[in-house]
Write an enzyme that holds these catalytic residues in place. Structure first.
Site, PDB file in Angstrom:
ATOM      1  N   VAL A   9      22.179 -15.359  53.176  1.00 33.83           N
ATOM      2  CA  VAL A   9      20.793 -15.000  53.443  1.00 33.83           C
ATOM      3  C   VAL A   9      20.755 -13.494  53.632  1.00 33.83           C
ATOM      4  O   VAL A   9      21.766 -12.876  53.989  1.00 33.83           O
ATOM      5  CB  VAL A   9      20.198 -15.735  54.687  1.00 33.83           C
ATOM      6  CG1 VAL A   9      20.010 -17.213  54.401  1.00 33.83           C
ATOM      7  CG2 VAL A   9      21.049 -15.519  55.913  1.00 33.83           C
ATOM      8  N   SER A  10      19.582 -12.902  53.406  1.00 37.48           N
ATOM      9  CA  SER A  10      19.492 -11.447  53.394  1.00 37.48           C
ATOM     10  C   SER A  10      19.356 -10.808  54.766  1.00 37.48           C
ATOM     11  O   SER A  10      19.792  -9.688  54.976  1.00 37.48           O
ATOM     12  CB  SER A  10      18.314 -11.009  52.524  1.00 37.48           C
ATOM     13  OG  SER A  10      18.537 -11.418  51.197  1.00 37.48           O
ATOM     14  N   THR A  11      18.714 -11.489  55.698  1.00 37.22           N
ATOM     15  CA  THR A  11      18.474 -10.863  56.996  1.00 37.22           C
ATOM     16  C   THR A  11      18.991 -11.735  58.123  1.00 37.22           C
ATOM     17  O   THR A  11      19.187 -12.939  57.958  1.00 37.22           O
ATOM     18  CB  THR A  11      16.972 -10.609  57.225  1.00 37.22           C
ATOM     19  OG1 THR A  11      16.310 -11.861  57.326  1.00 37.22           O
ATOM     20  CG2 THR A  11      16.361  -9.790  56.101  1.00 37.22           C
ATOM     21  N   GLN A  14      16.904 -14.891  59.007  1.00 39.88           N
ATOM     22  CA  GLN A  14      16.946 -16.080  58.163  1.00 39.88           C
ATOM     23  C   GLN A  14      18.107 -16.977  58.578  1.00 39.88           C
ATOM     24  O   GLN A  14      19.036 -16.534  59.239  1.00 39.88           O
ATOM     25  CB  GLN A  14      17.082 -15.673  56.692  1.00 39.88           C
ATOM     26  CG  GLN A  14      15.875 -14.919  56.162  1.00 39.88           C
ATOM     27  CD  GLN A  14      16.095 -14.421  54.737  1.00 39.88           C
ATOM     28  OE1 GLN A  14      17.206 -14.036  54.375  1.00 39.88           O
ATOM     29  NE2 GLN A  14      15.041 -14.430  53.946  1.00 39.88           N
TER      30      GLN A  14
END
Length: 181
Positions: A9-11, A14
């Site tokens: 996941v990017s952040t 998340q």
């Protein structure tokens, strides 16, 4: 043959939960997971996964964008997986299963298109460089020593002055002075 999975996941806000459940349900034995932007080239868990790949392994992701953000990056990773003797499979993109003939065909076609695109870029870049040279554009770094300084350094060398003394006076490395002809 091991089923190795990659979840990302990017952040930090998340959650990996949905991906982890889907990958476990699909038979993933080991899951490499990280919370990091896909745009970053240095993804430590992905690097670990690539390092442990063995012939016959299957790399599993929930969707293609979890593995790579650009087509070129994705194709490069899939090619590296193939060179390791492993297969690639995306749960959300059933055509992307390089253990099947259809998946290998799709990978081969897209890789050929990407190579064609790289060749076109190389040709355009070469043509642009040729035009720029014809227009008098100089490429590369600006020389540290002027033509006069180079000739003077050669005269000083011929007069017996040491390379270190000459280099120090021009604030350059000794190797630069030693390469002068």
């Amino acid at each position: 043959m091991a089923v190795l999975a990659y979840a990302r996941v990017s952040t930090q806000d998340q959650h990996l939960t949905g991906q982890l459940e889907a990958l476990k349900a699909a038979g993933a034995e080991t899951i490499f997971k990280e919370k990091i932007s896909g745009a970053r080239a240095d993804r430590p868990q992905l690097a670990k996964l690539m390092a442990v790949l063995q012939p016959g392994d299957v790399v599993l992701v929930t969707k293609l964008d979890r593995l790579g953000r650009s087509t070129r990056e994705l194709l490069d990773l899939i090619e590296r997986i193939g060179k390791a003797g492993a297969a690639f499979r995306s749960l959300g993109d059933p055509l992307w299963d390089t253990s099947s003939s259809q998946g290998r065909l799709l990978s081969t076609l897209l890789a050929a298109i990407a190579e064609f695109e790289r060749d076109l870029i190389r040709e355009r870049t070469g043509e642009g460089r040729t035009r720029a040279k014809a227009a008098g554009v100089k490429f590369g770094r600006k020389p540290k020593l002027s033509e006069y300084q180079r000739k003077e350094a050669l005269r000083r060398r011929a007069a017996g002055e040491t390379l270190a003394e000459i280099a120090k006076s021009y604030a350059v490395d000794i190797s630069m002075i030693s390469r002068l002809r």
